[in-house]
Motif scaffolding. Structure first.
Motif, mmCIF file in Angstrom:
data_model
loop_
_atom_site.group_PDB
_atom_site.id
_atom_site.type_symbol
_atom_site.label_atom_id
_atom_site.label_comp_id
_atom_site.label_asym_id
_atom_site.label_seq_id
_atom_site.Cartn_x
_atom_site.Cartn_y
_atom_site.Cartn_z
ATOM 1 N N UNK A 33 0.832 -1.203 0.000
ATOM 2 C CA UNK A 33 0.000 0.000 0.000
ATOM 3 C C UNK A 33 0.866 1.252 0.000
ATOM 4 N N UNK A 34 0.673 2.138 -0.972
ATOM 5 C CA UNK A 34 1.449 3.365 -0.994
ATOM 6 C C UNK A 34 0.941 4.361 0.049
ATOM 7 N N UNK A 35 1.820 5.261 0.459
ATOM 8 C CA UNK A 35 1.441 6.297 1.409
ATOM 9 C C UNK A 35 0.705 7.411 0.675
ATOM 10 N N UNK A 36 -0.168 8.075 1.391
ATOM 11 C CA UNK A 36 -0.808 9.270 0.866
ATOM 12 C C UNK A 36 -1.874 9.058 -0.188
ATOM 13 N N UNK A 37 -2.576 7.947 -0.141
ATOM 14 C CA UNK A 37 -3.666 7.756 -1.089
ATOM 15 C C UNK A 37 -4.782 8.744 -0.768
ATOM 16 N N UNK A 38 -5.466 9.248 -1.790
ATOM 17 C CA UNK A 38 -6.591 10.145 -1.516
ATOM 18 C C UNK A 38 -7.736 9.364 -0.862
ATOM 19 N N UNK A 39 -8.675 10.092 -0.296
ATOM 20 C CA UNK A 39 -9.868 9.436 0.228
ATOM 21 C C UNK A 39 -10.609 8.809 -0.942
ATOM 22 N N UNK A 40 -10.778 7.505 -0.869
ATOM 23 C CA UNK A 40 -11.385 6.782 -1.977
ATOM 24 C C UNK A 40 -12.805 6.378 -1.623
ATOM 25 N N UNK A 41 -13.663 6.351 -2.624
ATOM 26 C CA UNK A 41 -15.036 5.907 -2.349
ATOM 27 C C UNK A 41 -15.052 4.458 -1.891
ATOM 28 N N UNK A 42 -15.914 4.177 -0.948
ATOM 29 C CA UNK A 42 -16.070 2.803 -0.494
ATOM 30 C C UNK A 42 -16.753 1.985 -1.581
ATOM 31 N N UNK A 43 -16.527 0.675 -1.569
ATOM 32 C CA UNK A 43 -17.209 -0.169 -2.555
ATOM 33 C C UNK A 43 -18.716 -0.139 -2.343
ATOM 34 N N UNK A 44 -19.424 -0.330 -3.402
ATOM 35 C CA UNK A 44 -20.885 -0.359 -3.321
ATOM 36 C C UNK A 44 -21.338 -1.609 -2.582
ATOM 37 N N UNK A 45 -22.313 -1.488 -1.700
ATOM 38 C CA UNK A 45 -22.819 -2.684 -1.021
ATOM 39 C C UNK A 45 -23.553 -3.636 -1.973
ATOM 40 N N UNK A 46 -23.872 -3.155 -3.169
ATOM 41 C CA UNK A 46 -24.572 -3.991 -4.145
ATOM 42 C C UNK A 46 -23.625 -4.843 -4.981
ATOM 43 N N UNK A 47 -22.317 -4.582 -4.895
ATOM 44 C CA UNK A 47 -21.359 -5.340 -5.688
ATOM 45 C C UNK A 47 -21.235 -6.766 -5.190
ATOM 46 N N UNK A 48 -20.876 -7.650 -6.107
ATOM 47 C CA UNK A 48 -20.542 -9.028 -5.765
ATOM 48 C C UNK A 48 -19.320 -9.004 -4.836
ATOM 49 N N UNK A 49 -19.216 -9.931 -3.873
ATOM 50 C CA UNK A 49 -18.061 -9.940 -2.966
ATOM 51 C C UNK A 49 -16.710 -10.037 -3.682
ATOM 52 N N UNK A 50 -16.654 -10.729 -4.798
ATOM 53 C CA UNK A 50 -15.401 -10.837 -5.541
ATOM 54 C C UNK A 50 -15.009 -9.471 -6.106
ATOM 55 N N UNK A 51 -15.968 -8.727 -6.628
ATOM 56 C CA UNK A 51 -15.698 -7.389 -7.152
ATOM 57 C C UNK A 51 -15.252 -6.458 -6.029
ATOM 58 N N UNK A 52 -15.880 -6.572 -4.877
ATOM 59 C CA UNK A 52 -15.492 -5.763 -3.721
ATOM 60 C C UNK A 52 -14.069 -6.080 -3.300
ATOM 61 N N UNK A 53 -13.727 -7.364 -3.216
ATOM 62 C CA UNK A 53 -12.364 -7.766 -2.848
ATOM 63 C C UNK A 53 -11.342 -7.235 -3.844
ATOM 64 N N UNK A 54 -11.669 -7.301 -5.133
ATOM 65 C CA UNK A 54 -10.752 -6.818 -6.164
ATOM 66 C C UNK A 54 -10.536 -5.317 -6.005
ATOM 67 N N UNK A 55 -11.611 -4.565 -5.835
ATOM 68 C CA UNK A 55 -11.512 -3.109 -5.695
ATOM 69 C C UNK A 55 -10.685 -2.739 -4.464
ATOM 70 N N UNK A 56 -10.943 -3.403 -3.353
ATOM 71 C CA UNK A 56 -10.195 -3.101 -2.129
ATOM 72 C C UNK A 56 -8.722 -3.505 -2.258
ATOM 73 N N UNK A 57 -8.441 -4.551 -3.042
ATOM 74 C CA UNK A 57 -7.052 -4.983 -3.215
ATOM 75 C C UNK A 57 -6.233 -3.935 -3.956
#
Length: 147
Positions: A33-57
């Protein structure tokens, strides 16, 4: 910088005589994880768990240091598309959607091959080295058992 053909080796794996320019042509970034990432939108609760995991990764990946706000918007789009592809349970995923998703994910440099083609490498953390076994400890053991 092509997208076809075999994936090149990492710079430290290449052999042969290369000019200094060739050696310096690869962009390197630390992994993790790099330092200083901007505030990022949280994943949508409607997304599939695999898509959420990918986005968070992506937040934990080294290439995120190079992402701009527009790249994060593309990542959200890719996660939404991924969720829709994974939700095609009744008729199976559409091949064109899968191809489009792979293209979007590739543009975000999410795989090792994508990064190598773009001449970017994430530096791997060296494996921790343990101290070699002490010979005196073995000698002490032998003397304690009378050998």
């Amino acid at each position: 910088m092509g997208v076809r053909g075999p994936i090149g080796k990492r710079s430290e794996e290449r052999m042969g005589h290369r000019s200094k320019e060739e050696k310096d042509a690869v962009t390197k970034a630390p992994s993790g994880a790099p330092d200083g990432l901007p505030d990022l939108p949280d994943p949508s609760p409607l997304w599939d768990p695999i898509a959420t995991d990918w986005y968070l990764s992506l937040r934990e990946s080294g290439q995120a240091a190079f992402y701009q706000p527009s790249d994060w918007a593309v990542a959200r789009y890719a996660a939404e598309l991924m969720s829709r592809v994974l939700d095609c349970s009744e008729r199976g995923p559409n091949g064109q959607l899968v191809a489009a998703l792979n293209s979007v994910m590739s543009s975000l440099l999410t795989t090792e091959g994508d990064r190598r083609r773009a001449r970017m490498e994430l530096e791997r953390k060296p494996a921790s080295k343990q101290a070699p076994a002490s010979v005196t400890a073995i000698a002490d053991y032998r003397s304690s058992i009378g050998g």
